[in-house]
Motif scaffolding. Structure first.
Motif, short mmCIF file in Angstrom:
data_model
loop_
_atom_site.label_atom_id
_atom_site.label_comp_id
_atom_site.label_asym_id
_atom_site.label_seq_id
_atom_site.Cartn_x
_atom_site.Cartn_y
_atom_site.Cartn_z
N GLU A 84 0.81 -1.22 0.00
CA GLU A 84 0.00 0.00 0.00
C GLU A 84 0.85 1.27 0.00
OE1 GLU A 84 -3.48 2.18 2.65
OE2 GLU A 84 -2.83 0.16 3.18
N PHE A 85 2.01 1.23 0.65
CA PHE A 85 2.82 2.44 0.80
C PHE A 85 4.07 2.45 -0.09
CE2 PHE A 85 0.68 1.54 4.87
CZ PHE A 85 -0.19 2.62 4.88
N THR A 86 4.13 1.53 -1.05
CA THR A 86 5.29 1.49 -1.94
C THR A 86 5.15 2.51 -3.06
OG1 THR A 86 4.25 -0.28 -3.21
CG2 THR A 86 5.84 -0.93 -1.51
N GLY A 87 6.27 2.80 -3.70
CA GLY A 87 6.28 3.77 -4.79
C GLY A 87 6.52 3.11 -6.13
N SER A 88 6.65 3.91 -7.13
CA SER A 88 6.87 3.44 -8.49
C SER A 88 8.15 2.61 -8.58
CB SER A 88 6.96 4.64 -9.43
OG SER A 88 7.16 4.21 -10.74
N GLY A 89 8.04 1.43 -9.17
CA GLY A 89 9.20 0.56 -9.37
C GLY A 89 9.54 -0.32 -8.19
N ASP A 90 8.81 -0.19 -7.07
CA ASP A 90 9.08 -1.02 -5.90
C ASP A 90 8.50 -2.42 -6.08
OD1 ASP A 90 10.42 1.00 -4.59
OD2 ASP A 90 8.70 1.62 -3.39
N TYR A 91 8.87 -3.32 -5.22
CA TYR A 91 8.38 -4.70 -5.25
C TYR A 91 8.33 -5.22 -3.82
CZ TYR A 91 13.44 -5.13 -5.18
OH TYR A 91 14.76 -4.97 -4.87
N GLY A 92 7.54 -6.29 -3.63
CA GLY A 92 7.50 -6.96 -2.33
C GLY A 92 8.68 -7.89 -2.17
N LEU A 93 8.82 -8.79 -3.11
CA LEU A 93 9.99 -9.67 -3.20
C LEU A 93 10.46 -9.66 -4.64
CD1 LEU A 93 8.87 -12.90 -1.28
CD2 LEU A 93 10.59 -11.26 -0.53
N ARG A 94 11.76 -9.62 -4.83
CA ARG A 94 12.33 -9.72 -6.17
C ARG A 94 13.30 -10.89 -6.14
NH1 ARG A 94 16.31 -6.45 -9.81
NH2 ARG A 94 15.25 -6.74 -11.81
N ILE A 95 13.09 -11.84 -7.05
CA ILE A 95 13.90 -13.06 -7.08
C ILE A 95 14.78 -13.05 -8.31
CG2 ILE A 95 13.81 -15.57 -7.18
CD1 ILE A 95 11.02 -15.34 -5.81
N THR A 96 16.09 -13.15 -8.08
CA THR A 96 17.04 -13.21 -9.20
C THR A 96 17.91 -14.46 -9.15
OG1 THR A 96 18.70 -11.90 -8.01
CG2 THR A 96 17.15 -10.69 -9.41
N GLY A 97 17.84 -15.20 -8.05
CA GLY A 97 18.63 -16.42 -7.90
C GLY A 97 17.94 -17.61 -8.54
N HIS A 98 18.50 -18.79 -8.33
CA HIS A 98 18.00 -20.04 -8.92
C HIS A 98 17.38 -20.95 -7.85
CE1 HIS A 98 20.15 -19.01 -12.59
NE2 HIS A 98 21.26 -18.86 -11.88
N SER A 99 16.37 -21.71 -8.27
CA SER A 99 15.78 -22.78 -7.45
C SER A 99 15.27 -22.30 -6.10
CB SER A 99 16.79 -23.92 -7.27
OG SER A 99 17.21 -24.41 -8.52
N ASN A 100 14.62 -21.15 -6.11
CA ASN A 100 14.03 -20.59 -4.89
C ASN A 100 12.54 -20.89 -4.85
OD1 ASN A 100 16.38 -19.12 -3.75
ND2 ASN A 100 16.28 -18.10 -5.73
N THR A 101 11.99 -20.99 -3.64
CA THR A 101 10.57 -21.28 -3.47
C THR A 101 9.96 -20.28 -2.49
OG1 THR A 101 10.95 -23.63 -3.82
CG2 THR A 101 8.90 -23.03 -2.75
N VAL A 102 8.80 -19.75 -2.86
CA VAL A 102 8.02 -18.90 -1.96
C VAL A 102 6.70 -19.63 -1.76
CG1 VAL A 102 6.90 -16.67 -1.63
CG2 VAL A 102 9.12 -16.79 -2.79
N ARG A 103 6.35 -19.88 -0.51
CA ARG A 103 5.17 -20.71 -0.21
C ARG A 103 4.26 -20.02 0.81
NH1 ARG A 103 7.75 -25.13 1.07
NH2 ARG A 103 7.45 -26.13 -0.93
#
Length: 136
Positions: A84-103
């Motif tokens: 709600e309070f983020t600005g332009s271009g922001d993200y909650g999570l940004r994943i750039t690595g390999h074999s990661n899991t968000v559950r």
């Protein structure tokens, strides 16, 4: 193979606040894989992590962020990332690595065209499992 574990124990997202999701991700990024991030927030629900800037960058490999480990989880997310309070271009999570899991996360209020709830911006074999995305 069992690796290191880190626990998220607060919904506060201020810099490197002890026990925050941001601190847990930065710890996991610096550790040898695999790494499990568990949740054990003891305050009363709802457990909402508000971001006021871009959230943590998951640049490491074989990191699991598992919100289903939060006590009270029963096939419905109980940990929420809120943009709600983020600005332009922001993200909650940004994943750039390999074999990661968000559950098991609820991701909400990242405004389309301005911010992204969860961005997979590179790597391969990354997975989102049992996450709910609304109002994005």
């Amino acid at each position: 193979l069992v690796g290191a574990e880190t626990s998220v124990v607060t919904t506060v997202d201020g810099g490197l606040t002890f026990g925050s999701l941001r601190e847990a991700v930065q710890t996991a990024n610096a550790a040898l894989p695999p790494h499990m991030i568990r949740f054990n927030i003891t305050s009363a629900p709802p457990h909402v992590i508000y971001f006021y800037s871009a959230g943590p960058l998951v640049s490491g490999d074989r990191i699991t962020i598992d919100a289903t480990t939060q006590p009270g989880y029963s096939n419905q997310p109980v940990i929420c990332l809120d943009g709600e309070f983020t600005g332009s271009g922001d993200y909650g999570l940004r994943i750039t690595g390999h074999s990661n899991t968000v559950r098991g996360l609820l991701v909400r209020n990242f405004r389309a065209g301005l911010a992204t709830g969860i961005e997979i911006a590179g790597g391969r074999s990354n997975a989102l499992i049992a996450c709910t995305v609304v109002s994005n």
